[in-house]
Design an enzyme around this catalytic site. Sequence first.
Site, PDB file in Angstrom:
ATOM      1  N   HIS C  82       0.850  -1.195   0.000  1.00  0.00           N
ATOM      2  CA  HIS C  82       0.000   0.000   0.000  1.00  0.00           C
ATOM      3  C   HIS C  82       0.886   1.245   0.000  1.00  0.00           C
ATOM      4  N   ASP C 111       7.268  21.413 -26.692  1.00  0.00           N
ATOM      5  CA  ASP C 111       7.107  20.090 -26.088  1.00  0.00           C
ATOM      6  C   ASP C 111       8.155  19.970 -24.998  1.00  0.00           C
ATOM      7  N   TRP C 147       7.067  -0.106   3.942  1.00  0.00           N
ATOM      8  CA  TRP C 147       7.563   0.529   2.711  1.00  0.00           C
ATOM      9  C   TRP C 147       8.985   1.043   2.909  1.00  0.00           C
ATOM     10  N   SER C 174      13.093   5.744 -14.057  1.00  0.00           N
ATOM     11  CA  SER C 174      12.035   6.523 -14.696  1.00  0.00           C
ATOM     12  C   SER C 174      11.962   7.936 -14.112  1.00  0.00           C
ATOM     13  N   SER C 175      12.020   8.039 -12.791  1.00  0.00           N
ATOM     14  CA  SER C 175      11.952   9.370 -12.175  1.00  0.00           C
ATOM     15  C   SER C 175      13.139  10.224 -12.564  1.00  0.00           C
ATOM     16  N   HIS C 258      13.162  11.681   3.349  1.00  0.00           N
ATOM     17  CA  HIS C 258      12.558  12.948   3.722  1.00  0.00           C
ATOM     18  C   HIS C 258      12.409  13.892   2.546  1.00  0.00           C
ATOM     19  N   GLU C 260      11.945  12.996  -0.277  1.00  0.00           N
ATOM     20  CA  GLU C 260      10.856  12.364  -1.011  1.00  0.00           C
ATOM     21  C   GLU C 260       9.485  12.907  -0.592  1.00  0.00           C
ATOM     22  N   TYR C 262       8.797  15.794   0.428  1.00  0.00           N
ATOM     23  CA  TYR C 262       8.605  17.111  -0.171  1.00  0.00           C
ATOM     24  C   TYR C 262       8.449  17.016  -1.673  1.00  0.00           C
ATOM     25  N   SER C 273      -0.953  27.227  -5.689  1.00  0.00           N
ATOM     26  CA  SER C 273      -0.544  28.619  -5.917  1.00  0.00           C
ATOM     27  C   SER C 273      -1.025  29.137  -7.266  1.00  0.00           C
ATOM     28  N   HIS C 307      14.924  12.713  11.755  1.00  0.00           N
ATOM     29  CA  HIS C 307      13.738  12.813  12.626  1.00  0.00           C
ATOM     30  C   HIS C 307      12.844  11.579  12.511  1.00  0.00           C
ATOM     31  N   HIS C 308      13.131  10.723  11.531  1.00  0.00           N
ATOM     32  CA  HIS C 308      12.400   9.449  11.464  1.00  0.00           C
ATOM     33  C   HIS C 308      13.047   8.401  12.353  1.00  0.00           C
ATOM     34  N   THR C 333       7.287  26.939   5.272  1.00  0.00           N
ATOM     35  CA  THR C 333       5.954  26.412   4.969  1.00  0.00           C
ATOM     36  C   THR C 333       4.892  27.377   5.466  1.00  0.00           C
ATOM     37  N   LYS C 336       4.265  30.115   3.114  1.00  0.00           N
ATOM     38  CA  LYS C 336       3.356  29.740   2.039  1.00  0.00           C
ATOM     39  C   LYS C 336       1.902  29.846   2.479  1.00  0.00           C
ATOM     40  N   ARG C 455       1.505   1.146  14.899  1.00  0.00           N
ATOM     41  CA  ARG C 455       1.159   0.966  13.487  1.00  0.00           C
ATOM     42  C   ARG C 455       1.650  -0.396  13.022  1.00  0.00           C
TER      43      ARG C 455
HETATM   44  C1  HEA Z   1       0.985   8.458  -0.704  1.00  0.00           C
HETATM   45  C2  HEA Z   1      -0.053   8.277  -0.414  1.00  0.00           C
HETATM   46  C3  HEA Z   1      -1.032   7.483   0.378  1.00  0.00           C
HETATM   47  C4  HEA Z   1      -2.375   7.508   0.153  1.00  0.00           C
HETATM   48  C5  HEA Z   1      -3.116   8.291  -0.916  1.00  0.00           C
HETATM   49  C6  HEA Z   1      -2.947   6.646   1.136  1.00  0.00           C
HETATM   50  C7  HEA Z   1      -4.317   6.414   1.234  1.00  0.00           C
HETATM   51  C8  HEA Z   1      -4.919   5.691   2.255  1.00  0.00           C
HETATM   52  N1  HEA Z   1      -4.283   5.042   3.279  1.00  0.00           N
HETATM   53 FE1  HEA Z   1      -2.285   4.882   3.529  1.00  0.00          FE
HETATM   54  N2  HEA Z   1      -0.290   4.738   3.792  1.00  0.00           N
HETATM   55  C9  HEA Z   1       0.676   5.367   3.055  1.00  0.00           C
HETATM   56  C10 HEA Z   1       0.461   6.259   2.017  1.00  0.00           C
HETATM   57  C11 HEA Z   1      -0.792   6.593   1.493  1.00  0.00           C
HETATM   58  N3  HEA Z   1      -1.980   6.109   1.945  1.00  0.00           N
HETATM   59  C12 HEA Z   1       1.979   4.989   3.516  1.00  0.00           C
HETATM   60  C13 HEA Z   1       3.324   5.479   2.957  1.00  0.00           C
HETATM   61  C14 HEA Z   1       1.781   4.096   4.580  1.00  0.00           C
HETATM   62  C15 HEA Z   1       2.840   3.426   5.455  1.00  0.00           C
HETATM   63  C16 HEA Z   1       3.078   2.051   5.023  1.00  0.00           C
HETATM   64  C17 HEA Z   1       4.003   1.354   5.978  1.00  0.00           C
HETATM   65  O1  HEA Z   1       3.757   1.385   7.186  1.00  0.00           O
HETATM   66  O2  HEA Z   1       4.973   0.777   5.500  1.00  0.00           O
HETATM   67  C18 HEA Z   1       0.338   3.976   4.737  1.00  0.00           C
HETATM   68  C19 HEA Z   1      -0.262   3.199   5.725  1.00  0.00           C
HETATM   69  C20 HEA Z   1      -1.630   3.164   5.961  1.00  0.00           C
HETATM   70  C21 HEA Z   1      -2.229   2.564   7.107  1.00  0.00           C
HETATM   71  C22 HEA Z   1      -1.501   1.914   8.260  1.00  0.00           C
HETATM   72  C23 HEA Z   1      -1.262   0.500   7.975  1.00  0.00           C
HETATM   73  C24 HEA Z   1      -0.464  -0.131   9.057  1.00  0.00           C
HETATM   74  O3  HEA Z   1       0.288   0.538   9.754  1.00  0.00           O
HETATM   75  O4  HEA Z   1      -0.592  -1.356   9.186  1.00  0.00           O
HETATM   76  C25 HEA Z   1      -3.601   2.729   6.972  1.00  0.00           C
HETATM   77  C26 HEA Z   1      -4.590   2.266   7.949  1.00  0.00           C
HETATM   78  O5  HEA Z   1      -5.606   2.795   8.091  1.00  0.00           O
HETATM   79  C27 HEA Z   1      -3.815   3.429   5.736  1.00  0.00           C
HETATM   80  C28 HEA Z   1      -5.060   3.783   5.241  1.00  0.00           C
HETATM   81  C29 HEA Z   1      -5.248   4.502   4.060  1.00  0.00           C
HETATM   82  C30 HEA Z   1      -6.556   4.790   3.521  1.00  0.00           C
HETATM   83  C31 HEA Z   1      -7.866   4.363   4.102  1.00  0.00           C
HETATM   84  C32 HEA Z   1      -6.344   5.543   2.384  1.00  0.00           C
HETATM   85  C33 HEA Z   1      -7.408   6.082   1.465  1.00  0.00           C
HETATM   86  O6  HEA Z   1      -7.181   7.445   1.257  1.00  0.00           O
HETATM   87  C34 HEA Z   1      -7.451   5.324   0.163  1.00  0.00           C
HETATM   88  C35 HEA Z   1      -8.646   5.749  -0.631  1.00  0.00           C
HETATM   89  C36 HEA Z   1      -8.774   5.094  -1.978  1.00  0.00           C
HETATM   90  C37 HEA Z   1      -9.473   4.008  -2.228  1.00  0.00           C
HETATM   91  C38 HEA Z   1     -10.153   3.280  -1.159  1.00  0.00           C
HETATM   92  C39 HEA Z   1      -9.603   3.465  -3.619  1.00  0.00           C
HETATM   93  C40 HEA Z   1     -11.000   3.691  -4.135  1.00  0.00           C
HETATM   94  C41 HEA Z   1     -11.465   2.679  -5.062  1.00  0.00           C
HETATM   95  C42 HEA Z   1     -12.529   1.878  -4.873  1.00  0.00           C
HETATM   96  C43 HEA Z   1     -13.265   1.778  -3.620  1.00  0.00           C
HETATM   97  C44 HEA Z   1     -13.064   1.142  -5.988  1.00  0.00           C
HETATM   98  C45 HEA Z   1     -12.601  -0.236  -6.114  1.00  0.00           C
HETATM   99  C46 HEA Z   1     -12.551  -0.376  -7.528  1.00  0.00           C
HETATM  100  C47 HEA Z   1     -11.941  -1.279  -8.269  1.00  0.00           C
HETATM  101  C48 HEA Z   1     -11.346  -2.523  -7.742  1.00  0.00           C
HETATM  102  C49 HEA Z   1     -11.873  -1.022  -9.720  1.00  0.00           C
HETATM  103  N4  HEA Z   1      -2.602   3.687   5.150  1.00  0.00           N
HETATM  104  C1  HEA Z   2       3.823  15.090   1.868  1.00  0.00           C
HETATM  105  C2  HEA Z   2       4.416  14.515   2.790  1.00  0.00           C
HETATM  106  C3  HEA Z   2       4.905  15.061   4.094  1.00  0.00           C
HETATM  107  C4  HEA Z   2       5.076  16.366   4.502  1.00  0.00           C
HETATM  108  C5  HEA Z   2       4.838  17.632   3.729  1.00  0.00           C
HETATM  109  C6  HEA Z   2       5.562  16.291   5.853  1.00  0.00           C
HETATM  110  C7  HEA Z   2       5.872  17.411   6.603  1.00  0.00           C
HETATM  111  C8  HEA Z   2       6.454  17.373   7.862  1.00  0.00           C
HETATM  112  N1  HEA Z   2       6.713  16.247   8.608  1.00  0.00           N
HETATM  113 FE1  HEA Z   2       6.264  14.343   8.070  1.00  0.00          FE
HETATM  114  N2  HEA Z   2       6.074  12.435   7.426  1.00  0.00           N
HETATM  115  C9  HEA Z   2       5.620  12.021   6.206  1.00  0.00           C
HETATM  116  C10 HEA Z   2       5.210  12.834   5.168  1.00  0.00           C
HETATM  117  C11 HEA Z   2       5.270  14.227   5.206  1.00  0.00           C
HETATM  118  N3  HEA Z   2       5.668  14.985   6.259  1.00  0.00           N
HETATM  119  C12 HEA Z   2       5.595  10.593   6.126  1.00  0.00           C
HETATM  120  C13 HEA Z   2       5.163   9.760   4.924  1.00  0.00           C
HETATM  121  C14 HEA Z   2       6.057  10.121   7.353  1.00  0.00           C
HETATM  122  C15 HEA Z   2       6.179   8.691   7.866  1.00  0.00           C
HETATM  123  C16 HEA Z   2       7.071   7.797   7.153  1.00  0.00           C
HETATM  124  C17 HEA Z   2       7.027   6.421   7.739  1.00  0.00           C
HETATM  125  O1  HEA Z   2       7.563   6.243   8.842  1.00  0.00           O
HETATM  126  O2  HEA Z   2       6.453   5.529   7.101  1.00  0.00           O
HETATM  127  C18 HEA Z   2       6.370  11.314   8.138  1.00  0.00           C
HETATM  128  C19 HEA Z   2       6.892  11.255   9.428  1.00  0.00           C
HETATM  129  C20 HEA Z   2       7.342  12.368  10.114  1.00  0.00           C
HETATM  130  C21 HEA Z   2       8.120  12.294  11.318  1.00  0.00           C
HETATM  131  C22 HEA Z   2       8.613  11.023  12.010  1.00  0.00           C
HETATM  132  C23 HEA Z   2       7.603  10.467  12.890  1.00  0.00           C
HETATM  133  C24 HEA Z   2       8.017   9.165  13.435  1.00  0.00           C
HETATM  134  O3  HEA Z   2       8.088   8.177  12.707  1.00  0.00           O
HETATM  135  O4  HEA Z   2       8.299   9.135  14.636  1.00  0.00           O
HETATM  136  C25 HEA Z   2       8.348  13.591  11.719  1.00  0.00           C
HETATM  137  C26 HEA Z   2       9.129  13.968  12.917  1.00  0.00           C
HETATM  138  O5  HEA Z   2       9.682  14.983  13.003  1.00  0.00           O
HETATM  139  C27 HEA Z   2       7.729  14.457  10.730  1.00  0.00           C
HETATM  140  C28 HEA Z   2       7.763  15.839  10.766  1.00  0.00           C
HETATM  141  C29 HEA Z   2       7.295  16.661   9.746  1.00  0.00           C
HETATM  142  C30 HEA Z   2       7.403  18.121   9.777  1.00  0.00           C
HETATM  143  C31 HEA Z   2       7.961  18.949  10.874  1.00  0.00           C
HETATM  144  C32 HEA Z   2       6.880  18.543   8.585  1.00  0.00           C
HETATM  145  C33 HEA Z   2       6.808  19.993   8.136  1.00  0.00           C
HETATM  146  O6  HEA Z   2       7.230  20.112   6.805  1.00  0.00           O
HETATM  147  C34 HEA Z   2       5.434  20.571   8.286  1.00  0.00           C
HETATM  148  C35 HEA Z   2       5.458  22.077   8.139  1.00  0.00           C
HETATM  149  C36 HEA Z   2       4.094  22.698   8.114  1.00  0.00           C
HETATM  150  C37 HEA Z   2       3.500  23.375   9.106  1.00  0.00           C
HETATM  151  C38 HEA Z   2       4.128  23.503  10.444  1.00  0.00           C
HETATM  152  C39 HEA Z   2       2.135  23.950   8.938  1.00  0.00           C
HETATM  153  C40 HEA Z   2       2.068  25.350   8.377  1.00  0.00           C
HETATM  154  C41 HEA Z   2       2.843  26.356   9.100  1.00  0.00           C
HETATM  155  C42 HEA Z   2       2.324  27.457   9.725  1.00  0.00           C
HETATM  156  C43 HEA Z   2       0.892  27.782   9.694  1.00  0.00           C
HETATM  157  C44 HEA Z   2       3.295  28.386  10.352  1.00  0.00           C
HETATM  158  C45 HEA Z   2       3.290  28.495  11.809  1.00  0.00           C
HETATM  159  C46 HEA Z   2       3.601  27.221  12.490  1.00  0.00           C
HETATM  160  C47 HEA Z   2       4.404  27.084  13.553  1.00  0.00           C
HETATM  161  C48 HEA Z   2       5.208  28.190  14.148  1.00  0.00           C
HETATM  162  C49 HEA Z   2       4.491  25.740  14.222  1.00  0.00           C
HETATM  163  N4  HEA Z   2       7.129  13.684   9.780  1.00  0.00           N
HETATM  164 CU   LIG Z   3      10.568  13.388   7.260  1.00  0.00          CU
END
Ligand code: HEA
Ligand code: HEA
Ligand SMILES: [Cu+2]
Lengths: 381, 285, 531
Positions: C82, C111, C147, C174-175, C258, C260, C262, C273, C307-308, C333, C336, C455
Site C-alpha cells: 500500500h 514540447d 515501505w 524513470s523518475s 525525507h 521524497e 517534499y 498557488s 527525525h524518522h 511552509t 506559504k 502501526r
Molecule cells: C501516498 C499516499 C497514500 C495515500 C493516498 C494513502 C491512502 C490511504 N491510506 Fe495509507 N499509507 C501510506 C500512504 C498513502 N496512503 C503509507 C506510505 C503508509 C505506510 C506504510 C508502511 O507502514 O509501510 C500507509 C499506511 C496506511 C495505514 C496503516 C497500515 C499499518 O500501519 O498497518 C492505513 C490504515 O488505516 C492506511 C489507510 C489509508 C486509507 C484508508 C487511504 C485512502 O485514502 C485510500 C482511498 C482510496 C481508495 C479506497 C480506492 C477507491 C477505489 C474503490 C473503492 C473502488 C474499487 C474499484 C476497483 C477494484 C476497480 N494507510
Molecule cells: C507530503 C508529505 C509530508 C510532509 C509535507 C511532511 C511534513 C512534515 N513532517 Fe512528516 N512524514 C511524512 C510525510 C510528510 N511529512 C511521512 C510519509 C512520514 C512517515 C514515514 C514512515 O515512517 O512511514 C512522516 C513522518 C514524520 C516524522 C517522524 C515520525 C516518526 O516516525 O516518529 C516527523 C518527525 O519529526 C515528521 C515531521 C514533519 C514536519 C515537521 C513537517 C513539516 O514540513 C510541516 C510544516 C508545516 C507546518 C508547520 C504547517 C504550516 C505552518 C504554519 C501555519 C506556520 C506556523 C507554524 C508554527 C510556528 C508551528 N514527519
Molecule cells: Cu521526514
Amino acid sequence: MGSKVTAILVWVSTLILYPSMAAAERTDGILSTVNLPAAGSQIATEMYDLHMYVLYICVVIFIGVFGTMLYSVIVHRKSKGFKAANFHHSTTVEIIWTIIPFFILFGMAFPATQTIIDMKDTSTPDITIKATGYQWQWGYDYLQGEGEGIKFLSKISTPREQIRNEAPKGENYLREVDNNVVVPVGKKVRMLLTSNDVIHAWSVQQLGVKQDAIPGFIRDAWFKADKPGIYKGVCSELCGKEHAFMPIVVEVLAQEEYSKWVAGQKQESAEPAVDVNKEFTMDELKATGEKVYAGNCAACHQANGKGISGTFPGLDGSKIAVGPKADHIKMVLNGKAGSAMAAFKHLSDVDIAAVVTYERNAWGNTTGDLVQPSEIKAFRN
Amino acid sequence: MSQEANHYYIPTPSTWPLTGAIAIFFMGFGAAFTVNKLPIGYVSLAIGFAILIYMLFGWFGTVAKESESGKFNKQVDSSFRWGMGWFIFTEVMFFAGFFGALYYMRVLSVPWLGEMEIAYGTSVWPEYAAGWPTAGPGITEQFTPMGAWGLPAFNTALLLTSGLTCTWAHWAIKLDKRSQLKWSLFLTIALGALFIGCQAYEYMHAYSELNLKMTSGAYGATFYMLTGFHGFHVTLGAIMLTVIYFRVLAGHFKPEHHFGFEGVSWYWHFVDVVWLGLFVFVYLL
Amino acid sequence: MAAVHHPDNELGHEHEHHGPPAGIMRWLTTTNHKDIGTLYLWFSFAMFLTGGVMALTIRSELFQPGLQIVEPEFFNQLTTLHGLVMVFGAIMPAFVGFANWQIPMMIGAPDMAFARMNNWSFWLLPPAALLLISSFFVPGGAAAGGWTLYPPLSIQMGMGMDMTIFAIHILGASSIMGSINIVTTILNMRAPGMTMMKMPLFVWTWLITAYLLLAVMPVLAGAVTMLLTDRQFGTNFFNAAGGGDPVMFQHIFWFFGHPEVYIMILPAFGIVSQIIPTFARKKLFGYSSMVYATSSIAILSFVVWAHHMFTVGMPVTAQLFFMYATMLIAIPTGVKVFNWTATMWRGSMTFEAPMLFSIGFIFLFTIGGFSGIVLAIVPVDIVLQETYYVIAHFHYVLVSGSLFGLFAGTYYWLPKWTGNMYDEGLAKTHFWCSMIFFNITFFVQHFLGLAGMPRRVPDYALQFADFNMISSIGAFGFGFSQLIFLYCIIKCIRGGPKATDEVWEGADTLEFTDLPSPAPYHSFETPPKVK
Ligand code: HEA
Ligand code: HEA
Ligand SMILES: [Cu+2]
Ligand code: CUA
C-alpha cells in the site's frame, strides 16, 4: 453555503474541544482513549506536558490563520459583489510572519531541549536490565543492582483462541505476558536494549521509554517509576508476522515487595536445576518439546509442522528434521544466517533437546531418535 | 546538409522507448528470478539484454542520423548539455551513497562495535578490537587488505593519462584534425580497456591470494561495491567511446557541432574523478 | 486577455507531425507531452485504486480487534505494498503527469526537451508496477517489511523483496529521466521573455522538485542495491557481525525519504498557488517569497532526515540538531500558508471545485504540518513514533495534501485538456464527500496514536476498538467517494458544455491566455511572446 460554514465550524470546534477533553482525562488516571496515557515517571510527565503545550500553541495559530481565512471566505466573495483589491506584496508583512514563527519555534524547542538532555542521561543507574528482542518475545537479564543474575523470557500470554475470535477476549487482550519485568519504585532503572534477529523496539509509553533494539548493537534508555502499578507497552518496530503480539508489561513494586520478589526468584534458581546429565525418557522429552515448540517455533513452522509454503519450510519430513541429528541441533542452536531462522541459543539445554526430539518424532517424522540435554551441552562448547 | 533547423526538433513517434521498456521488463523479472536461482531467470535476463542492445543500437543510431542531418539546432544542443550534466550529477549522488556507507562504517559503526563494553559495561562482541580495515566482529575468516602502491597506483596513472588523451581528442575535433582525433580516441579506449583488464586481474589476485571477498565484512563489501561500480562505469564509458570512435571513422562530428563526443568525454572525466576518490579513500587511507 | 491564436495554422507545413497516429500505437509510441501526460495520469489513477483496495483491506481487518480477514503475514504485505504503490505508483507519477501536460504550455515551449526519452520514462512504469504487484503471487508473497524496507527484516523476506528492489530501481530510473527532462525543459525551452521570475509557481515548484529527485533517487538506488547484495551476495553493509549497521540503512533511506515527502508535496503547493489567485481574481501574494520559501524547504529537507529515527538511540547532539532543523521547516511552509491566505484576503472569490479543493488542502495540510511539528519535538516523538499518530500525520499531508492538490489541479485544467466543462455539481459532491470521510478516517487516528496504538499491526487491544471502527467506516466512505471523481472525469471527457478558451475568469497563465480549449495537439511550435 451554510453547510460549508457549519462543516468548517465543526472541525474547528473539535480542535478546540480536543485539548480540553484531553486535559480533563489526565487526572482520573485510567488509560485514555484520546490522549497520552497518564504519565508514570518524571520524564513521561515532561513529555506529556510538552505535548499539551505544543498542541495548544498549534491550536492558537490554527485558529488565528483559519479564522482570518474563514472571514475572508465568508466576506470576500464575488457573489456578494466584493471587488478584488490589487495588492500583492509587502516586505514588512512578510518579514513579520517569518520572524514570529521563529520565536514561537524557539519557545517550543527550549523546554524540549532540557527534557532531551535528561532523557539521554543514563548514568548512575540503581538497576541495569538488559532486554533482548527475539522473534517474538523479550528476554530479560538483570545485570546490576538488586536482583542481579535474574534472567527470564517473557512472551504474550493471550490465548490464540481469543486472537482467532474463538473465545471471548479478555480484559487485557494482547497486553498480557507470562513473566512481567519487575522493578522497584523510585529507582533509576537503566535498560540496555539489543536484539537477536531483527530490529524490535522496547516501548512503554507511560514510563516515557521507547528504544529500538538493534541486532549486534546495544543501546540504552532509562526510567524511574513514580508509583507502583502495572505499565504496559508494545514492541514498536515492525519485526515480522507476530509483531502485533509482542507486548511488554512492567510491574512496579514497592521496595520491600521488590526485595521479596528478588528473593523468590533467587530461591527458584537456587533450587537444583534440572540436571543436564540426567537421561530423559522419550515421553518426557516429547511432552516438554511440544510446549517449547508451541511457544517458539509454531509461529513460523506451524503447529502441524507443515510450515508456510515459500516462507517457512515445513519440518514434517524435512531433510534436516529426519536427517543427521547434528545438523538439526546446529540449525536450532545457531540458526541460519540471512534467513528468518534465528539462533535459539537462549533456550535451555533441556528445552532444545526436547524440541529437537519432538520435531524428530512428531507428525510424520518417526526417526525414533532421542536427544539428551547433555548432547546439546556438548554442542555448545 | 548543414543548415541549422529553425524549429526545436521534436522527434516523431518512435518504437524505441517501448522496445526499451520491454527489455527492462524482461531484465527486471529476469534479475529477480536469477538472484533466486530460478533457471527461467537466466533466460529472461538474456532476452532482456538482447532486446536492450538492439534498442540501444537502434535508438542511438537514430539520434546519430538526426544529428548528422542537421536537425539539432543550438537550442537542442544546449538541451543535451543540460541533460548530460544533470545525468552525471545523479551518478555523483549514486556514488556518494556508497562513499557515505564506507565512511559511516569506518567512522561510526566499527568503532561503536569495538567500544560497546566501555559504553554499556557489556558487549555483544566482547573480543572485538575495532580498527580499519576490518571484516567485522563476527567474521572469523582473515583477509589481507589491498595495498595502494602496486596495481592501483598504476591504474590511477592509466586513467589519468586516458583523461589527457581524451582532452587531446577534444582539441583535435575542434581543430578538425581527423587523424589526431582517431589516434587520441583510440588511445583513450585502449587505456580504458587496459584499466579494466588490470582491475579484473586485481580481483583475481584478491580472491585467490589475499582471501579478500565480497563477504569479507565491511572492508570487503565496500571495496568490491565501490571499485565494482566504478569498473562498471569505466566499461560503459569505454563502450560509449568505442561508439564515438566508429562514428568518427564514419566521418561524423564537426568542429562546431559534436556534442555526442563531448557528452561521452564528460562522462569519462567523471569516471576519472570518481577513481581519484576511490584511490584516496578506499586504497590509500 | 491576450488574443488566442492557433499555432497550428501559423506554422510552416514542413514537419512530419500532423496529428497522432491512430489506435493503440498512438499511445505506445507517442512523443507528445500531452499524450504522455495523459498516460501518466491514467496510470497513476489505476495505481491509486490498487493501493486504495489494499488500504480498504487493511481497514477491514482493523474494523474489529482479533484476526478475521487476513493473516498477519499477508497484512504486512498489504501495508508495505500500500505504501509503495501509493508513493511510487500513484502520487509521484500523477505529479509527473501534470508536469508533462502543463510545463510546456505554461512556459511556451513546443514540447518537452527530450520527447522520445519522455515516452520511455513513462513506459518504464508498467513493468515496474507489474513487478511490484505480481510479487504477491510468488512463493513467500510480497515484501512485508514496511515501505521503508528496514533490514534485517527485509533480509529475511523471500523473492518478493528482490522483485520490489528491482521495481524500485526501474521506478528510480524513470523518475530520474523524467526529472532530467523537466529540468532541461524549464531551463532551456522557455519562450522569449519568460524569465525565471515570471514563471508560474507550478513550474517553479516542479523545477525544485526535479532537483530533489535528481539528488535523492540515486541514493535510494544505492540503498536498495546494498540491500540486494546483503541478501544475495553475502555483503555485510547492514550486518553488525561484518562491521556494518542496520541503522545505516535507515540513514541512507531517510536521506532519500525525507526529501521524497517534499517531492510529493511541492508540486501540490505549486498547483494550489496557481488556483488560489485565479479564483480570488487577485495576483498571488508574495510571488518571490514563495519561490524562496520553496527553495528553503528543499534545502532544509536534506538535513532533517534523522527525525524518522529518534528512537534508534543517537547521541544527544544529533537528536538536538535534527529536531531544530526539522522545526525550521515550519517557517518557509508557514510563509506559504500565510501568502495563500493573503492572496484570498480581499479577493473576489468564487468557489468552484478547484478552489474548494485548494482551500481544503490548505486547511487539512496545515493540520498535518502541525502534527509534524509535534512529532519533531523529540520527547514527544519518543511516545508517538511508530504509532497511529504518525499514520494520521502523514495521511493528512499526503492524502489531504498531495492528493487533494491533485484533485484541485485536475478540475482546474480538465476543461483545458478536454475542451469540455466538468459537472460542477458532481465535483462539489466529490469534494464534500472526500472532505468529510477523510476526516472521519484519519482524524481519529490521532487519538489512537496518542493512546498508544502501534502501526503495522493486524490486531490491537480492546481500548482502541471504537476509533478503529470509525476509521474503517470513514475509509470505505472515502474510497467510494473517489468513484464520483472517476465518473465525473469520464463524463467530462465524453462531452459536456464547451469550455471557453480562458476557462476561468481570473486565469492568467499562457495555457489559458494563448491557447484554445482544448489545447491543440502541438502547441507553441512558434514560441509566444511573453511581456
Ligand atoms: C501516498 C499516499 C497514500 C495515500 C493516498 C494513502 C491512502 C490511504 N491510506 Fe495509507 N499509507 C501510506 C500512504 C498513502 N496512503 C503509507 C506510505 C503508509 C505506510 C506504510 C508502511 O507502514 O509501510 C500507509 C499506511 C496506511 C495505514 C496503516 C497500515 C499499518 O500501519 O498497518 C492505513 C490504515 O488505516 C492506511 C489507510 C489509508 C486509507 C484508508 C487511504 C485512502 O485514502 C485510500 C482511498 C482510496 C481508495 C479506497 C480506492 C477507491 C477505489 C474503490 C473503492 C473502488 C474499487 C474499484 C476497483 C477494484 C476497480 N494507510
Ligand atoms: C507530503 C508529505 C509530508 C510532509 C509535507 C511532511 C511534513 C512534515 N513532517 Fe512528516 N512524514 C511524512 C510525510 C510528510 N511529512 C511521512 C510519509 C512520514 C512517515 C514515514 C514512515 O515512517 O512511514 C512522516 C513522518 C514524520 C516524522 C517522524 C515520525 C516518526 O516516525 O516518529 C516527523 C518527525 O519529526 C515528521 C515531521 C514533519 C514536519 C515537521 C513537517 C513539516 O514540513 C510541516 C510544516 C508545516 C507546518 C508547520 C504547517 C504550516 C505552518 C504554519 C501555519 C506556520 C506556523 C507554524 C508554527 C510556528 C508551528 N514527519
Ligand atoms: Cu521526514
Ligand atoms: Cu518485535 Cu515488533
